[in-house]
Design an enzyme around this catalytic site. Structure first.
Site, PDB file in Angstrom:
ATOM      1  CG  ASN A   7      -2.201   0.527   0.911  1.00 54.35           C
ATOM      2  OD1 ASN A   7      -2.288   1.731   0.151  1.00 54.35           O
ATOM      3  ND2 ASN A   7      -3.189   0.311   1.321  1.00 54.35           N
ATOM      4  CG  HIS A  49      23.366   5.253  11.568  1.00 57.72           C
ATOM      5  ND1 HIS A  49      23.964   5.856  10.394  1.00 57.72           N
ATOM      6  CD2 HIS A  49      22.038   5.425  11.431  1.00 57.72           C
ATOM      7  CE1 HIS A  49      23.275   6.273   9.510  1.00 57.72           C
ATOM      8  NE2 HIS A  49      21.900   5.999   9.990  1.00 57.72           N
TER       9      HIS A  49
END
Length: 177
Positions: free
Chosen positions: A77, A107
């Protein structure tokens, strides 16, 4: 990057790849209500794979596109964000609600490394027949098993077994197959 090693997103080769993806995304996202065949023609050169009968409703946001593989008869969607700096594999017959985020990027925990621009990524796999409700966030390295259900708004940071239902933040299995 694809092997899980640290990399710098400002590497010139990666910048070229991201710029290519963004150029293709502009056209796809502008397609709006055009027919599925027209949207598919715009997606095929962007994605790593797009299975027969798969549909993605714009807008779509990816880093590279080439590392996103979508299986047959899968429906995605509107508003998917797929940070595909590692492979993201979506199986066959998967249902993905609006505003879902598939975030393969991560990270370093060391602040100095982050400031230097280092990052890494881990693959995401969504098994055949899975259903991710609206607003689900899937973190790096997660596998969601076949026919699993992830409740709307859940944040999935650990693997979910096949056939299980997981909900919450962080998502916890509340029902097993």
């Amino acid at each position: 990057m694809l092997g899980g090693a640290e990399y710098r997103a400002d590497d010139p080769e990666l910048v070229v790849d991201r710029d290519r993806a963004q150029s293709l995304l502009v056209r796809f996202n502008a397609a709006g209500g055009r027919g599925t065949a027209a949207r598919r023609a715009l997606l095929e050169p962007l994605l790593g794979a797009l299975g027969e009968g798969a549909e993605i409703v714009p807008p779509l946001h990816v880093d590279y596109g080439t590392q996103l593989r979508v299986g047959a008869r899968t429906f995605i969607n509107t508003g998917l964000i797929a940070l595909d700096c590692a492979p993201i594999t979506v199986g066959d017959d998967v249902q993905i609600g609006p505003a879902v985020q598939l975030l393969a990027a991560t990270h370093p925990t060391d602040a100095a490394r982050r400031r230097e621009g280092w990052e890494s990524a881990s693959p995401i796999t969504i098994g055949d027949g899975a259903w991710l409700g609206g607003g689900v966030i899937v973190g790096p390295g997660v596998t969601i098993g076949e026919n699993a259900i992830i409740g709307a708004g859940s944040v999935v940071l650990a693997d979910v077994p096949a056939g299980a239902t997981a909900v919450g933040s962080p998502a916890r299995v509340v029902k097993r197959a």
